[in-house]
Design a protein around this motif. Structure first.
Motif, PDB file in Angstrom:
ATOM      1  N   VAL A  24      37.097  46.285  40.796  1.00 12.38           N
ATOM      2  CA  VAL A  24      36.271  47.208  40.004  1.00 12.38           C
ATOM      3  C   VAL A  24      36.809  48.636  40.139  1.00 12.38           C
ATOM      4  O   VAL A  24      36.982  49.356  39.144  1.00 12.38           O
ATOM      5  CB  VAL A  24      34.788  47.131  40.459  1.00 12.38           C
ATOM      6  N   ALA A  25      37.138  49.024  41.385  1.00 16.03           N
ATOM      7  CA  ALA A  25      37.667  50.376  41.607  1.00 16.03           C
ATOM      8  C   ALA A  25      38.997  50.555  40.894  1.00 16.03           C
ATOM      9  O   ALA A  25      39.234  51.577  40.236  1.00 16.03           O
ATOM     10  CB  ALA A  25      37.834  50.619  43.110  1.00 16.03           C
ATOM     11  N   GLY A  81      32.323  42.554  37.059  1.00 16.82           N
ATOM     12  CA  GLY A  81      32.524  42.667  38.503  1.00 16.82           C
ATOM     13  C   GLY A  81      31.234  43.037  39.199  1.00 16.82           C
ATOM     14  O   GLY A  81      30.860  42.443  40.218  1.00 16.82           O
ATOM     15  N   ILE A  82      30.510  44.003  38.621  1.00  9.47           N
ATOM     16  CA  ILE A  82      29.243  44.437  39.233  1.00  9.47           C
ATOM     17  C   ILE A  82      28.214  43.306  39.157  1.00  9.47           C
ATOM     18  O   ILE A  82      27.446  43.081  40.095  1.00  9.47           O
ATOM     19  CB  ILE A  82      28.742  45.733  38.548  1.00  9.47           C
ATOM     20  N   ILE A 136      34.573  45.876  34.486  1.00  7.68           N
ATOM     21  CA  ILE A 136      33.792  46.498  35.559  1.00  7.68           C
ATOM     22  C   ILE A 136      32.367  45.931  35.555  1.00  7.68           C
ATOM     23  O   ILE A 136      31.800  45.609  36.598  1.00  7.68           O
ATOM     24  CB  ILE A 136      33.769  48.039  35.387  1.00  7.68           C
ATOM     25  N   LEU A 182      29.137  40.995  41.906  1.00  7.74           N
ATOM     26  CA  LEU A 182      28.953  41.653  43.197  1.00  7.74           C
ATOM     27  C   LEU A 182      27.486  41.675  43.614  1.00  7.74           C
ATOM     28  O   LEU A 182      27.147  41.423  44.771  1.00  7.74           O
ATOM     29  CB  LEU A 182      29.485  43.089  43.079  1.00  7.74           C
ATOM     30  N   SER A 218      33.191  40.252  48.406  1.00 12.67           N
ATOM     31  CA  SER A 218      32.618  41.577  48.081  1.00 12.67           C
ATOM     32  C   SER A 218      33.704  42.644  48.118  1.00 12.67           C
ATOM     33  O   SER A 218      33.771  43.515  47.237  1.00 12.67           O
ATOM     34  CB  SER A 218      31.530  41.957  49.082  1.00 12.67           C
ATOM     35  N   LEU A 219      34.560  42.548  49.121  1.00 12.14           N
ATOM     36  CA  LEU A 219      35.624  43.548  49.284  1.00 12.14           C
ATOM     37  C   LEU A 219      36.620  43.467  48.133  1.00 12.14           C
ATOM     38  O   LEU A 219      36.961  44.489  47.502  1.00 12.14           O
ATOM     39  CB  LEU A 219      36.338  43.322  50.628  1.00 12.14           C
ATOM     40  N   THR A 220      37.082  42.261  47.829  1.00 10.98           N
ATOM     41  CA  THR A 220      38.119  42.136  46.790  1.00 10.98           C
ATOM     42  C   THR A 220      37.560  42.467  45.410  1.00 10.98           C
ATOM     43  O   THR A 220      38.231  43.106  44.599  1.00 10.98           O
ATOM     44  CB  THR A 220      38.721  40.720  46.786  1.00 10.98           C
ATOM     45  N   ILE A 221      36.301  42.048  45.151  1.00 11.15           N
ATOM     46  CA  ILE A 221      35.710  42.351  43.838  1.00 11.15           C
ATOM     47  C   ILE A 221      35.502  43.866  43.692  1.00 11.15           C
ATOM     48  O   ILE A 221      35.800  44.445  42.650  1.00 11.15           O
ATOM     49  CB  ILE A 221      34.398  41.562  43.629  1.00 11.15           C
ATOM     50  N   SER A 222      35.035  44.503  44.784  1.00 12.46           N
ATOM     51  CA  SER A 222      34.888  45.973  44.728  1.00 12.46           C
ATOM     52  C   SER A 222      36.239  46.625  44.464  1.00 12.46           C
ATOM     53  O   SER A 222      36.340  47.595  43.703  1.00 12.46           O
ATOM     54  CB  SER A 222      34.343  46.520  46.049  1.00 12.46           C
ATOM     55  N   ALA A 223      37.295  46.088  45.087  1.00 14.59           N
ATOM     56  CA  ALA A 223      38.638  46.665  44.900  1.00 14.59           C
ATOM     57  C   ALA A 223      39.080  46.544  43.447  1.00 14.59           C
ATOM     58  O   ALA A 223      39.634  47.494  42.875  1.00 14.59           O
ATOM     59  CB  ALA A 223      39.648  45.969  45.819  1.00 14.59           C
TER      60      ALA A 223
END
Lengths: 499, 50
Positions: free
Chosen positions: A409-410, A212-213, A209, A216, A402-407
């Motif tokens: 991380v989530a 990822g941040i 995580i 991001l 941004s979308l895939t990395i956030s996904a």
């Protein structure tokens, strides 16, 4: 007397795991070094036994599935499965692999690629690397889970035993003093193995995580403060589910994490070099089907020190890692499998997740190989320096990073939260004599211990140290699972015999 | 050429395998839930749902 014994189990288990956590927090380097030297001694002498055991488990699984016992229902006559097959498969896969898939998807095949390239063992390093990754995550891993889950399901649904690791031992061999003590010890060792294994999973998730941040928000060196913040936020998110009954909510979160992982897989396949990826997947299937069984008996005994070290820190560590998770995943798989036949259970638990793993690593590994072999991207350097960032590096080369990395991380956060909450429940159940509703206080105590163990693994700072600590906690489980297999085989043999 | 701790660790494994084989062959009687107890359990579950 029984109450005293059950409380003693809870107290001793908390003391042992809490003690390991305290030692690790006070002197992380010493704990990591001790674990590494102890596990090295074990691996050096007993590698053959570990490989023989996991291959034996796969053979036993296959034999039971296709024997006359395969048609036995895990439950009473007339019991029907509680979950649809798709939901059942999705839940067991999420429980068994979880955050590891996100972490290792590209990083592991590339790590083996580097190792094979250096040692010049094979002409085709990428093929070999994918094969080794699939071997680590494939049939043998799931056979360990399937057998442990089958023992739990069979003894609880057909013979009315509690969901304790030691319960089948007492059921088959009676309640003599020696047998009861061995069963109690098995329960204790299962608790320690689960707690340490989950601690490692928490650390891996936190590292991922954080990376990822970093990607991001374009942070160059966020350092310890971000790791600490993520850890604290995750620990705070465990609290509500531990004190409230959110079983259904947890299932939803777990399925959401799997849905994100599935969506990511499709996205990479379609948005990436699809022909290259599909070529890699087909190669991986062929290599795996052709060589998995034989590879299960390979111990690399006649190879050099480099190969031996690699074998200890990857193949053997993975096998004991799955063993560490076996009691936790086994109980979970057993609980969701009531009403299925033994054949359906084994084929579902062993074959379907293996097929998905091959697809997963085929897709993510091939994307990595594409970057390494067909572009100038510095992905191999990153694999050596910071494996937890490799997935994000790959996603950064695709549209909508941004979308895939956030996904991711989530999904990593969801996998960790659901794993810790489920593990705290299983640990609570094991440590209170099989109570299916352990009190919030007990679950909370385990939540704290899991968080502390996670902190130790984070402080150790290296994935190698985390692996050694987990492997050491899990090693006794090689013996316990084999003992449970004997219990199962004896009970199956007695099925249909006149009472 | 030889290492005493390695020998001991492997003897433990041989002994463990021997014990597993002995346990597998040892005759035991496994108590199974009787049809009566299953029936009683079902009745209990039914009365709970009612």
């Amino acid at each position: 007397m029984t109450e005293l014994k059950e409380n003693a189990l809870l107290v001793i288990a908390l003391l042992i795991t809490g003690g390991i956590a305290a030692w690790g927090i006070l002197d992380t380097a010493a704990l990591a070094a001790t674990a590494a030297s102890m596990i090295e001694a074990q691996f050096a002498s007993r590698a053959w036994f570990i490989m023989l055991s996991v291959s034996f488990m796969l053979v036993v699984c296959t034999w039971i599935a296709f024997s006359r016992h395969g048609s036995l229902v895990l439950g009473k006559e007339g019991d029907k499965p509680e979950f649809s097959t798709v939901s059942w498969l999705s839940m067991l896969f999420a429980a068994g692999m979880g955050v590891g898939l996100l972490y290792w998807g590209t990083a592991e095949p590339l790590t083996h690629f580097l190792a094979i390239s250096k040692s010049n063992v094979l002409d085709n390093a990428a093929n070999g690397a994918l094969f080794l990754t699939n071997f680590h995550w494939g049939l043998h891993a799931w056979a360990i889970y399937a057998l442990t889950g089958l023992v739990m399901a069979y003894f609880s649904f057909r013979l009315d035993c509690s969901y304790l690791v030691g319960a089948p031992i007492e059921k088959v061999f009676g309640h003599g003093h020696l047998v009861t003590s061995i069963a109690w010890l098995c329960n204790l060792l299962a608790i320690v193995a689960i707690a340490i294994g989950l601690g490692g999973s928490v650390a891996m998730g936190v590292f991922q995580i954080k990376d990822g941040i970093d990607v991001l928000f374009g942070l160059q060196d966020s350092g310890a403060w971000l790791t600490g913040t993520i850890f604290v936020v995750l620990c705070l998110s465990f609290l509500p589910p531990l004190v409230m009954d959110l079983a259904r909510g947890m299932a939803v979160l777990s399925n959401a994490a799997m849905a994100i992982a599935g969506g990511l897989l499709v996205f990479i396949l379609l948005a990436g070099p699809t022909h290259f990826i599909m070529g890699g997947v087909v190669e991986a299937v062929g290599e795996y089907v052709g060589g998995a069984f034989v590879h299960g008996f390979r111990t690399l005994t006649f190879m050099d020190k480099f190969a031996e070290n690699w074998f200890h820190s990857w193949t053997l560590t993975y096998m004991v890692w799955w063993l560490a998770w076996a009691p936790f995943v086994g109980v979970f798989i057993a609980r969701i499998s009531k009403g299925r036949t033994i054949r359906e259970f084994i084929l579902g638990v062993v074959l379907v997740p293996t097929a998905f793993s091959i697809l997963w690593f085929g897709v993510f590994g091939s994307v990595g190989f594409y970057a390494a072999l067909r572009t100038d991207l510095p992905i191999l350097q990153l694999v050596e320096d910071q494996p937890s960032a490799v997935t994000f590096f790959v996603l950064n080369q695709f549209p909508m990073p941004s979308l895939t990395i956030s996904a991711v991380v989530a999904a990593a956060a969801l996998f960790i939260i659901t794993s810790v909450v489920s593990a705290a429940f299983v640990l609570g159940m094991f440590s209170t004599g099989g109570n299916l509703n352990p009190s919030s206080r007990v679950k909370l105590s385990w939540g704290v211990v899991l968080a502390a163990l996670g902190l130790v693994m984070i402080l150790s700072g290296s994935i190698g140290a985390i692996k050694s600590i987990i492997a050491l906690g899990a090693l006794p489980f090689v013996f316990i699972v084999l003992l449970l297999v004997v219990c199962l085989l004896k009970a199956l043999k007695a099925e249909g015999e006149p009472v | 050429m030889s290492d005493i701790s390695d020998t001991i660790m492997n003897i433990e494994i041989f002994a463990f395998i021997g014990i597993l084989i002995w346990l597998y062959l040892k005759p035991v009687s496994i108590e199974r839930p009787s049809a009566d107890s299953e029936k009683a359990e079902e009745d209990r579950a039914e009365s709970k749902t009612e």
